[in-house]
Design an enzyme around this catalytic site. Structure first.
Site, mmCIF file in Angstrom:
data_model
loop_
_atom_site.group_PDB
_atom_site.id
_atom_site.type_symbol
_atom_site.label_atom_id
_atom_site.label_comp_id
_atom_site.label_asym_id
_atom_site.label_seq_id
_atom_site.Cartn_x
_atom_site.Cartn_y
_atom_site.Cartn_z
ATOM 1 C CG ASP A 17 -6.883 -10.920 9.412
ATOM 2 O OD1 ASP A 17 -7.238 -9.994 8.683
ATOM 3 O OD2 ASP A 17 -5.846 -11.585 9.227
ATOM 4 N N GLY A 44 -7.506 -5.646 5.342
ATOM 5 C CA GLY A 44 -8.622 -6.170 4.567
ATOM 6 C C GLY A 44 -9.807 -6.219 5.493
ATOM 7 C CG HIS A 45 -11.050 -3.286 7.625
ATOM 8 N ND1 HIS A 45 -10.863 -1.964 7.923
ATOM 9 C CD2 HIS A 45 -10.139 -3.960 8.355
ATOM 10 C CE1 HIS A 45 -9.866 -1.844 8.785
ATOM 11 N NE2 HIS A 45 -9.407 -3.041 9.053
ATOM 12 C CD GLN A 228 -2.143 -3.610 9.296
ATOM 13 O OE1 GLN A 228 -1.743 -2.544 9.719
ATOM 14 N NE2 GLN A 228 -2.781 -3.708 8.158
HETATM 15 P P1 IMP Z 1 2.984 -6.147 5.772
HETATM 16 O O1 IMP Z 1 2.121 -5.289 6.643
HETATM 17 O O2 IMP Z 1 2.379 -6.401 4.418
HETATM 18 O O3 IMP Z 1 4.405 -5.669 5.706
HETATM 19 O O4 IMP Z 1 3.055 -7.611 6.444
HETATM 20 C C1 IMP Z 1 3.738 -7.831 7.678
HETATM 21 C C2 IMP Z 1 2.999 -8.879 8.509
HETATM 22 O O5 IMP Z 1 1.746 -8.354 8.939
HETATM 23 C C3 IMP Z 1 2.667 -10.172 7.752
HETATM 24 O O6 IMP Z 1 2.696 -11.248 8.689
HETATM 25 C C4 IMP Z 1 1.235 -9.960 7.318
HETATM 26 O O7 IMP Z 1 0.542 -11.170 7.112
HETATM 27 C C5 IMP Z 1 0.684 -9.214 8.505
HETATM 28 N N1 IMP Z 1 -0.449 -8.338 8.157
HETATM 29 C C6 IMP Z 1 -0.403 -7.144 7.525
HETATM 30 N N2 IMP Z 1 -1.630 -6.631 7.390
HETATM 31 C C7 IMP Z 1 -2.470 -7.502 7.974
HETATM 32 C C8 IMP Z 1 -3.878 -7.504 8.195
HETATM 33 O O8 IMP Z 1 -4.612 -6.564 7.857
HETATM 34 N N3 IMP Z 1 -4.386 -8.597 8.843
HETATM 35 C C9 IMP Z 1 -3.597 -9.608 9.280
HETATM 36 N N4 IMP Z 1 -2.277 -9.648 9.117
HETATM 37 C C10 IMP Z 1 -1.722 -8.597 8.460
HETATM 38 MG MG MG Z 2 -8.141 -8.315 7.789
#
Ligand code: IMP
Ligand code: MG
Length: 431
Positions: A17, A44-45, A228
């Site tokens: 983010d 989420g972009h 991420q």
């Molecule tokens: P997962 O990728 O859904 O398995 O989530 C694992 C961890 O990564 C969690 O803490 C999520 O909130 C975080 N996470 C996954 N994708 C994003 C992203 O695009 N932005 C911020 N945090 C993310």
């Molecule tokens: Mg994001």
């Protein structure tokens, strides 16, 4: 982007983010191909074009530039339903993206049952939950590494496809039962669903490594888009509070199928402060009410899950570490304008933990959990930066804040974003 940098990686250098969508959108101006290399629809972009706001999860942000080719590499876990939903939503807004996208035949499919498993596993973890996005990311990567995943190319032969889906359904139902979940996979419905997108997807299947190799040879410019952030990398992040892929620059070569020597530059995107969504350590996290104040100022709510993001001061220990593990050649700083009204700013320059002073980010979760940041204080600028378009337009105190971050991280700041719009960006000239 300078002419000589033909293949650039964009990586999040905190906990995701950071505003990569906006920076990719700006850099995509001067490239021919944009490729995503890992993650899935957990990303989420948010991108603003004119008065339109787009939130993309599965499709690379570069898609909003007409004529850019957009690829999803083998390292991505690919949710075809989410993907086509986004393509159709773009088409409804006049953006005909389908002819410009390609998906690696080696990418693993992420299907509805991966989301069921994700939810069931999180429920099972109870207080030890990770706080995943629920998008099925972990279970899809588990299948890949366990050599039981289904790849895009596996859809070519319908008999093979049905066989693989049948085995998956059996396995998944066993696991769901063991988790005590009341959900079960209906194999017929699953096969019908996948059949419904089979031809449309196969028509987009490519070898991303080959496409990129040919593009680079032909003198085209390529952007490899990470999702991420470095601190969520399965190897280098705050394990086990991480995502299940290699988000760092090393993952870029692997995740699209080119060699590391093809990469010329790595731009790390950082927010002017720090945020994290989900569980796990965040050493510079604000106490209340500063937490809520900055969350409101920055609109810090997850683009994928809507969850409030945890907020804290800029952590130079984190970014220095991210600079090292990614081999950053430049920084892009976003959301500087969010700090415009704060009278005083702090930057973490070290941690106190385990009875010692640490100047590097520890791999030990216990140390991280007890880490007390050592802060430096800088004066705020208390002026709007939203209209700054050149370095010289920035207030002196803002320049000093950025210069201090450059000195602490040893990486030059190349871009400063001062708002959500495309034009709210400063290209920093380094003499
Ligand atoms: P997962 O990728 O859904 O398995 O989530 C694992 C961890 O990564 C969690 O803490 C999520 O909130 C975080 N996470 C996954 N994708 C994003 C992203 O695009 N932005 C911020 N945090 C993310
Ligand atoms: Mg994001």
């Amino acid at each position: 982007m300078s002419q000589s940098k033909r293949c650039t990686v964009i990586v999040g250098s905190q906990w995701g983010d950071e505003g990569k969508g906006k920076i990719v959108d700006v850099l995509a101006e001067s490239v021919d191909v944009v490729a995503r290399y890992q993650g899935g629809a957990n990303a989420g972009h948010t991108v603003h074009v004119g008065s339109d706001e787009f939130v993309l999860h599965q499709i690379p942000s570069g898609i909003l530039h007409p004529a850019r080719r957009c690829l999803l590499g083998n390292g991505v876990v690919f949710d075809p339903f989410q993907f086509f939903e986004e393509l159709d939503a773009l088409a409804a807004r006049g953006i005909d993206a389908e002819p410009r996208v390609g998906v690696s035949g080696r990418a693993h499919l992420l299907l509805a049952y991966h989301k069921m498993l994700d939810r069931a596993a999180e429920a099972r973890r109870g207080a030890g939950k990770i706080g995943t996005t629920g998008r099925g990311i972990g279970p899809a990567y588990e299948d890949k590494v366990a050599r039981q995943g289904i790849r895009v190319a596996d859809l070519r032969d319908p008999a093979r496809m049905e066989d693989l889906l049948g085995r998956a359904a059996e396995r998944v139902n066993e696991r769901l039962g063991a988790f005590g979940s009341d959900e079960q996979v209906d194999l017929h419905a699953l096969c019908d669903e996948v059949l419904s997108i089979r031809e449309r997807l196969l028509a987009l299947s490519v070898d991303t490594g080959r496409v990129l190799h040919d593009a680079l040879r032909a003198g085209e410019r390529v952007l490899l888009e990470g999702a991420q952030g470095a601190l969520l990398d399965v190897d280098h992040g705050t394990y086990p509070y991480v995502t299940s892929s290699n988000t760092t620059a090393g993952g870029a070569a692997l995740g699209v199928g080119i060699g590391p020597t093809a990469i010329d530059a790595v731009v790390g995107v950082v927010k002017a402060y720090t945020t994290r969504v989900g569980e796990g350590p965040l050493p510079t996290e604000f106490p209340s009410p500063m937490q809520e104040h900055v969350r409101q100022l920055g609109g810090e709510f997850g683009a994928t899950t809507g969850r409030p993001r945890r907020c804290g001061w800029f952590d130079a220990v984190v970014v220095r570490y991210a600079a090292r593990v990614n081999g950053l050649t430049g920084l892009a700083m976003t959301k500087l304008d969010v700090l415009d009204t704060l009278p005083e700013l702090k930057i973490a320059v070290g941690y106190r933990a385990g009875g010692a002073l640490l100047d590097d980010f520890p791999g030990d979760l216990g140390l991280l959990e007890e880490a007390e940041p050592v802060y430096e204080s800088l004066p705020g600028w208390e002026k709007s930066t939203a209209d700054a378009r050149r370095w010289a337009d920035l207030p002196d105190a803002a320049q000093a804040y950025l210069r201090r971050i450059e000195a602490l991280t040893e990486v030059p700041i190349q871009y400063v974003s001062v708002g959500t719009r495309r034009d709210q960006i400063i290209h920093v000239q380094h003499g």
